[in-house]
Design a protein around this motif. Structure first.
Motif, PDB file in Angstrom:
ATOM      1  N   LEU A  65       0.837  -1.193   0.000  1.00  0.00           N
ATOM      2  CA  LEU A  65       0.000   0.000   0.000  1.00  0.00           C
ATOM      3  C   LEU A  65       0.875   1.246   0.000  1.00  0.00           C
ATOM      4  O   LEU A  65       1.634   1.480   0.944  1.00  0.00           O
ATOM      5  CB  LEU A  65      -0.921   0.028   1.221  1.00  0.00           C
ATOM      6  CG  LEU A  65      -1.842  -1.179   1.429  1.00  0.00           C
ATOM      7  CD1 LEU A  65      -1.205  -2.167   2.407  1.00  0.00           C
ATOM      8  CD2 LEU A  65      -3.202  -0.732   1.963  1.00  0.00           C
ATOM      9  N   GLY A  66       0.794   2.032  -1.068  1.00  0.00           N
ATOM     10  CA  GLY A  66       1.448   3.330  -1.086  1.00  0.00           C
ATOM     11  C   GLY A  66       0.564   4.359  -0.423  1.00  0.00           C
ATOM     12  O   GLY A  66      -0.663   4.327  -0.580  1.00  0.00           O
ATOM     13  N   MET A  67       1.170   5.283   0.336  1.00  0.00           N
ATOM     14  CA  MET A  67       0.379   6.247   1.102  1.00  0.00           C
ATOM     15  C   MET A  67       1.058   7.604   1.107  1.00  0.00           C
ATOM     16  O   MET A  67       2.277   7.706   1.269  1.00  0.00           O
ATOM     17  CB  MET A  67       0.225   5.717   2.538  1.00  0.00           C
ATOM     18  CG  MET A  67      -0.606   6.574   3.459  1.00  0.00           C
ATOM     19  SD  MET A  67      -0.762   5.795   5.120  1.00  0.00           S
ATOM     20  CE  MET A  67      -1.736   4.337   4.743  1.00  0.00           C
ATOM     21  N   CYS A  68       0.263   8.663   0.903  1.00  0.00           N
ATOM     22  CA  CYS A  68       0.788  10.023   1.047  1.00  0.00           C
ATOM     23  C   CYS A  68      -0.275  10.903   1.689  1.00  0.00           C
ATOM     24  O   CYS A  68      -1.469  10.573   1.681  1.00  0.00           O
ATOM     25  CB  CYS A  68       1.230  10.585  -0.309  1.00  0.00           C
ATOM     26  SG  CYS A  68      -0.080  10.734  -1.525  1.00  0.00           S
ATOM     27  N   PHE A  69       0.165  12.024   2.259  1.00  0.00           N
ATOM     28  CA  PHE A  69      -0.694  12.858   3.093  1.00  0.00           C
ATOM     29  C   PHE A  69      -0.687  14.312   2.625  1.00  0.00           C
ATOM     30  O   PHE A  69       0.324  14.804   2.123  1.00  0.00           O
ATOM     31  CB  PHE A  69      -0.203  12.830   4.545  1.00  0.00           C
ATOM     32  CG  PHE A  69      -0.095  11.462   5.144  1.00  0.00           C
ATOM     33  CD1 PHE A  69      -1.193  10.849   5.720  1.00  0.00           C
ATOM     34  CD2 PHE A  69       1.108  10.769   5.136  1.00  0.00           C
ATOM     35  CE1 PHE A  69      -1.097   9.587   6.279  1.00  0.00           C
ATOM     36  CE2 PHE A  69       1.224   9.506   5.687  1.00  0.00           C
ATOM     37  CZ  PHE A  69       0.112   8.911   6.270  1.00  0.00           C
ATOM     38  N   VAL A  98       5.120   4.860   2.932  1.00  0.00           N
ATOM     39  CA  VAL A  98       4.770   6.288   2.931  1.00  0.00           C
ATOM     40  C   VAL A  98       5.717   7.005   1.974  1.00  0.00           C
ATOM     41  O   VAL A  98       6.943   6.919   2.113  1.00  0.00           O
ATOM     42  CB  VAL A  98       4.874   6.888   4.347  1.00  0.00           C
ATOM     43  CG1 VAL A  98       4.582   8.385   4.315  1.00  0.00           C
ATOM     44  CG2 VAL A  98       3.906   6.173   5.294  1.00  0.00           C
ATOM     45  N   VAL A  99       5.146   7.692   0.993  1.00  0.00           N
ATOM     46  CA  VAL A  99       5.937   8.319  -0.064  1.00  0.00           C
ATOM     47  C   VAL A  99       5.438   9.740  -0.316  1.00  0.00           C
ATOM     48  O   VAL A  99       4.373  10.137   0.155  1.00  0.00           O
ATOM     49  CB  VAL A  99       5.832   7.515  -1.387  1.00  0.00           C
ATOM     50  CG1 VAL A  99       6.424   6.131  -1.220  1.00  0.00           C
ATOM     51  CG2 VAL A  99       4.389   7.435  -1.870  1.00  0.00           C
ATOM     52  N   GLU A 100       6.221  10.487  -1.066  1.00  0.00           N
ATOM     53  CA  GLU A 100       5.721  11.742  -1.601  1.00  0.00           C
ATOM     54  C   GLU A 100       4.719  11.423  -2.703  1.00  0.00           C
ATOM     55  O   GLU A 100       4.806  10.386  -3.375  1.00  0.00           O
ATOM     56  CB  GLU A 100       6.872  12.579  -2.167  1.00  0.00           C
ATOM     57  CG  GLU A 100       7.852  13.050  -1.102  1.00  0.00           C
ATOM     58  CD  GLU A 100       8.951  13.930  -1.693  1.00  0.00           C
ATOM     59  OE1 GLU A 100       8.760  14.446  -2.818  1.00  0.00           O
ATOM     60  OE2 GLU A 100       9.991  14.071  -1.039  1.00  0.00           O
ATOM     61  N   GLU A 101       3.781  12.331  -2.912  1.00  0.00           N
ATOM     62  CA  GLU A 101       2.694  12.017  -3.840  1.00  0.00           C
ATOM     63  C   GLU A 101       3.183  11.730  -5.254  1.00  0.00           C
ATOM     64  O   GLU A 101       2.576  10.940  -5.974  1.00  0.00           O
ATOM     65  CB  GLU A 101       1.659  13.141  -3.862  1.00  0.00           C
ATOM     66  CG  GLU A 101       0.412  12.751  -4.641  1.00  0.00           C
ATOM     67  CD  GLU A 101      -0.713  13.758  -4.539  1.00  0.00           C
ATOM     68  OE1 GLU A 101      -1.859  13.382  -4.835  1.00  0.00           O
ATOM     69  OE2 GLU A 101      -0.438  14.927  -4.179  1.00  0.00           O
ATOM     70  N   LYS A 102       4.291  12.324  -5.643  1.00  0.00           N
ATOM     71  CA  LYS A 102       4.794  12.112  -7.007  1.00  0.00           C
ATOM     72  C   LYS A 102       5.128  10.637  -7.267  1.00  0.00           C
ATOM     73  O   LYS A 102       5.222  10.213  -8.431  1.00  0.00           O
ATOM     74  CB  LYS A 102       6.025  12.980  -7.264  1.00  0.00           C
ATOM     75  CG  LYS A 102       7.220  12.630  -6.388  1.00  0.00           C
ATOM     76  CD  LYS A 102       8.383  13.580  -6.640  1.00  0.00           C
ATOM     77  CE  LYS A 102       9.594  13.227  -5.774  1.00  0.00           C
ATOM     78  NZ  LYS A 102      10.730  14.160  -5.993  1.00  0.00           N
ATOM     79  N   ALA A 144       3.811   5.635  -9.714  1.00  0.00           N
ATOM     80  CA  ALA A 144       4.728   4.505  -9.888  1.00  0.00           C
ATOM     81  C   ALA A 144       4.263   3.309  -9.059  1.00  0.00           C
ATOM     82  O   ALA A 144       4.314   2.154  -9.519  1.00  0.00           O
ATOM     83  CB  ALA A 144       6.148   4.901  -9.501  1.00  0.00           C
ATOM     84  N   ILE A 145       3.789   3.556  -7.846  1.00  0.00           N
ATOM     85  CA  ILE A 145       3.268   2.480  -7.000  1.00  0.00           C
ATOM     86  C   ILE A 145       2.027   1.863  -7.630  1.00  0.00           C
ATOM     87  O   ILE A 145       1.839   0.640  -7.600  1.00  0.00           O
ATOM     88  CB  ILE A 145       2.990   3.013  -5.581  1.00  0.00           C
ATOM     89  CG1 ILE A 145       4.315   3.224  -4.848  1.00  0.00           C
ATOM     90  CG2 ILE A 145       2.097   2.056  -4.796  1.00  0.00           C
ATOM     91  CD1 ILE A 145       4.206   3.888  -3.509  1.00  0.00           C
TER      92      ILE A 145
END
Length: 260
Positions: free
Chosen positions: A124-128, A152-156, A160-161
């Motif tokens: 699961l990729g997640m950004c806030f 947890v990643v930056e939205e950019k 890719a995820i």
């Protein structure tokens, strides 16, 4: 904690199954298809509400699990009710800024899960959004960690995820299917092929993981000079199999960026 779910499809079912299996939360749900909402009630003891607005008013965290083409209609209905609540979107290709354009500067989380969350082996990729504080980030992360690996990643990096891991189970299934078809062509029954090929993929992964082996090390262990393995590998290279796989994932990535 009261958790609301708008849209009670397959992904929402997998999410709520994992949440309720390990944690104690009150689930509220709404779906335009009442039969889907009733399934939530039967499986998870969810309280069925009559509109998207009722879900927002009743809950602290609202998971919007509708298709990307439908999310703006949902956001339009709830935009005046969100206040300090946390909105979680699993819609591929819909950025936090586009959600903000509809509901304003609110607490927004984008999550890109894959179908393997149904067996608690998801990625699961997640950004806030900027307005979510660290304690809230930890709360959301903990909520989803029961489903698999949370990144947890930056939205950019979300697109890719989406391509690598959201679409990934379909790509992996396609590779497995090809191997099964090869086994059938070589004389094994369909069921034998299915069972043996799943064991092959699973066993290789366990071997790599438990013995900390790289892909190259596995290939070196199996490949001998002039043998059968090198013959197959050379044919894969001649057909540019690796390049085709990479290109397919890149195409999925480009599509993720252009949805809607």
């Amino acid at each position: 904690m009261n958790i609301g779910v708008i849209g009670c499809g397959n992904m929402a079912n997998s999410i709520v199954y994992s949440i309720t299996k390990r944690q104690k939360h009150q689930i509220f749900c709404y779906d335009v298809d009442i039969l889907k909402a009733e399934k939530f009630n039967n499986l998870y003891g969810a309280t069925i509400l009559m509109s998207e607005s009722e879900v927002v008013l009743s809950c602290d965290i609202i998971i919007i699990a509708v298709k990307p083409k439908d999310i703006f209609n949902v956001l339009k209905k709830i935009k005046g009710l969100v206040d300090n609540k946390i909105i979680v979107s699993i819609a591929a290709g819909i950025s936090i800024d586009r959600i903000k354009d509809m509901i304003g500067e609110k607490k927004i989380v984008r999550v890109m899960p894959n179908v393997n969350i149904s067996v608690e082996e998801g990625i699961l990729g997640m950004c806030f959004s900027e307005s979510i504080v660290d304690s809230e980030k930890e709360k959301i992360k903990e909520l989803f960690e029961s489903m698999g690996k949370v990144i947890v990643v930056e939205e950019k990096s979300i697109d890719a995820i989406t391509a690598l891991f959201g679409s990934g189970p379909a790509f992996v299934a396609h590779f497995i299917e090809s191997y099964i078809d090869a086994a059938v062509k070589l004389g094994f029954s369909k069921q034998e092929s299915y069972d043996l090929v799943l064991k092959l993929f699973y066993g290789t992964i366990v071997n790599m993981k438990n013995n900390m082996l790289t892909t190259h090390q596995i290939k070196d262990m199996v490949t001998s000079p002039g043998g059968t393995t090198i013959e197959g590998l050379v044919e894969f290279e001649r057909r540019a199999l690796k390049g085709a796989i990479i290109d397919g994932i890149v195409k999925a990535y480009e599509r993720s960026k252009s949805i809607l």
